[in-house]
Design a protein around this motif. Structure first.
Motif, PDB file in Angstrom:
ATOM      1  N   ALA A  68      79.654   1.882  -3.347  1.00  0.00           N
ATOM      2  CA  ALA A  68      78.919   0.928  -4.019  1.00  0.00           C
ATOM      3  C   ALA A  68      78.114  -0.053  -3.233  1.00  0.00           C
ATOM      4  O   ALA A  68      76.959  -0.527  -3.117  1.00  0.00           O
ATOM      5  CB  ALA A  68      79.505   0.031  -5.282  1.00  0.00           C
ATOM      6  N   ILE A  90      67.616   0.397  -3.041  1.00  0.00           N
ATOM      7  CA  ILE A  90      68.677   0.023  -3.784  1.00  0.00           C
ATOM      8  C   ILE A  90      69.150  -1.208  -3.417  1.00  0.00           C
ATOM      9  O   ILE A  90      69.675  -1.511  -2.214  1.00  0.00           O
ATOM     10  CB  ILE A  90      69.954   1.105  -3.874  1.00  0.00           C
ATOM     11  CG1 ILE A  90      69.358   2.409  -4.127  1.00  0.00           C
ATOM     12  CG2 ILE A  90      71.208   0.511  -4.474  1.00  0.00           C
ATOM     13  CD1 ILE A  90      70.700   3.518  -3.953  1.00  0.00           C
ATOM     14  N   THR A  93      74.251  -2.833  -7.317  1.00  0.00           N
ATOM     15  CA  THR A  93      75.072  -1.506  -7.778  1.00  0.00           C
ATOM     16  C   THR A  93      76.335  -2.189  -8.413  1.00  0.00           C
ATOM     17  O   THR A  93      76.744  -3.531  -8.426  1.00  0.00           O
ATOM     18  CB  THR A  93      75.655  -0.582  -6.608  1.00  0.00           C
ATOM     19  OG1 THR A  93      76.531  -1.651  -5.698  1.00  0.00           O
ATOM     20  CG2 THR A  93      74.464  -0.178  -5.981  1.00  0.00           C
ATOM     21  N   ASN A 138      74.129   6.745 -12.856  1.00  0.00           N
ATOM     22  CA  ASN A 138      75.422   6.558 -12.040  1.00  0.00           C
ATOM     23  C   ASN A 138      75.535   7.601 -11.132  1.00  0.00           C
ATOM     24  O   ASN A 138      74.929   8.723 -11.265  1.00  0.00           O
ATOM     25  CB  ASN A 138      76.743   6.657 -12.666  1.00  0.00           C
ATOM     26  CG  ASN A 138      76.444   5.501 -13.881  1.00  0.00           C
ATOM     27  OD1 ASN A 138      77.332   4.401 -13.845  1.00  0.00           O
ATOM     28  ND2 ASN A 138      75.763   5.757 -14.994  1.00  0.00           N
ATOM     29  N   VAL A 148      79.451   4.919  -9.344  1.00  0.00           N
ATOM     30  CA  VAL A 148      78.737   3.650  -9.180  1.00  0.00           C
ATOM     31  C   VAL A 148      77.539   3.873 -10.133  1.00  0.00           C
ATOM     32  O   VAL A 148      76.590   4.611  -9.927  1.00  0.00           O
ATOM     33  CB  VAL A 148      78.191   3.605  -7.541  1.00  0.00           C
ATOM     34  CG1 VAL A 148      77.317   2.388  -7.420  1.00  0.00           C
ATOM     35  CG2 VAL A 148      79.593   3.629  -6.918  1.00  0.00           C
ATOM     36  N   LEU A 150      73.752   2.542 -10.651  1.00  0.00           N
ATOM     37  CA  LEU A 150      72.680   1.815  -9.876  1.00  0.00           C
ATOM     38  C   LEU A 150      71.930   1.009 -10.803  1.00  0.00           C
ATOM     39  O   LEU A 150      71.234   1.309 -11.888  1.00  0.00           O
ATOM     40  CB  LEU A 150      71.614   2.967  -9.450  1.00  0.00           C
ATOM     41  CG  LEU A 150      72.373   4.186  -8.695  1.00  0.00           C
ATOM     42  CD1 LEU A 150      71.119   4.868  -8.098  1.00  0.00           C
ATOM     43  CD2 LEU A 150      72.865   3.532  -7.394  1.00  0.00           C
TER      44      LEU A 150
END
Length: 266
Positions: A68, A90, A93, A138, A148, A150
């Motif tokens: 993450a 990104i 998370t 995820n 994880v 997103l």
């Protein structure tokens, strides 16, 4: 002779260099079809570099919390059916740890048809629907049932296409979305990148329509805020665990924890 040996050493070093520099969205935007076909401007050279930089299984094969955090700063790439590519960094998370995690879809270690992707190899997409309308994406990590979520992206390339996709997903006409509104939430992210249930169980290391490449200037620990997850509800101690991670000071994050940021600053 010394000069000859020096030239041979330089030639050997060049032959042993196998990695390409990382690609950023700006370089792709500046690639012009029909331009001088030198290695730096050739679209084939760009593609070769892009594929060489793609994140592989060893990156995804990390414990959930580590993954993450490691996702922050990396680039998600989505290739649309018409060939356009969407790039997003990104910036937020959430970690869901599997069986012990009361907020996880795999709590108690229960595997179902819906959450099967959470038990597949690291790097597998787990896409599920909420409210019967929206989707969340995820990525499975190391550990049974761990994945994880997103939560938010910083759009880098293909923003017009993202706006088109967001507009198409809304039933009523709406005002033009600003850049920071395109992907600042897990469902918005899926809308902007055209992600639906068809992407469930896809492999990020193998798929031709979605993958990840390394980001540049990855954050340090001091740049990452660790705080509580969003929308957990009544999950006891798990509602308070700091399993959401985001880039401090980034305006594309969905929800900012000002209290935690003040504590970090102090």
């Amino acid at each position: 002779m010394p000069r000859k040996r020096k030239l041979l050493a330089q030639l050997s070093a060049l032959q042993n260099t196998t990695s390409f520099p990382q690609i950023c969205a700006v370089e792709q935007l500046n690639t012009t079809p029909g331009a001088n076909p030198s290695p730096k401007s050739s679209k084939y050279f760009v593609i070769e570099k892009e594929k060489s930089a793609q994140l592989q299984e060893d990156f995804f094969n990390q414990p959930c919390v580590n993954l993450a955090k490691s996702f922050l700063g990396q680039i998600l790439v989505r290739k649309l059916p018409d060939g356009r590519e969407l790039w997003g960094r990104i910036v937020e998370t959430e970690a869901y740890l599997g069986g012990e995690d009361e907020a996880s879809h795999s709590k108690g270690g229960k595997q179902t048809q819906r959450n099967a992707a959470m038990f597949m190899k690291p790097g597998t997409l787990y896409v599920y629907q909420i409210y019967g309308i929206y989707f969340c994406m995820n990525v499975s990590s190391q550990g049974d049932g761990a994945a994880v979520l997103l939560r938010s992206l910083e759009p880098l390339q293909g923003l017009d296409a993202m706006r088109e996709l967001r507009r198409a997903s809304r039933k009523t006409p709406s005002r033009l979305l600003k850049d920071w509104q395109l992907c600042n939430g897990p469902s918005k992210l899926c809308q902007a990148f055209g992600i639906d249930k068809a992407f469930d169980q896809r492999d990020l290391t193998q798929d031709a329509a979605i993958w990840m490449v390394p980001g540049q200037d990855l954050p340090g620990e001091q740049d990452v805020v660790a705080t509580t997850r969003i929308g957990i509800g009544n999950r006891g101690e798990w509602a308070q665990k700091p399993l959401r991670f985001y880039l401090r000071g980034n305006r594309f994050v969905s929800v900012v924890d000002k209290k935690m940021e003040r504590e970090m600053a102090a």
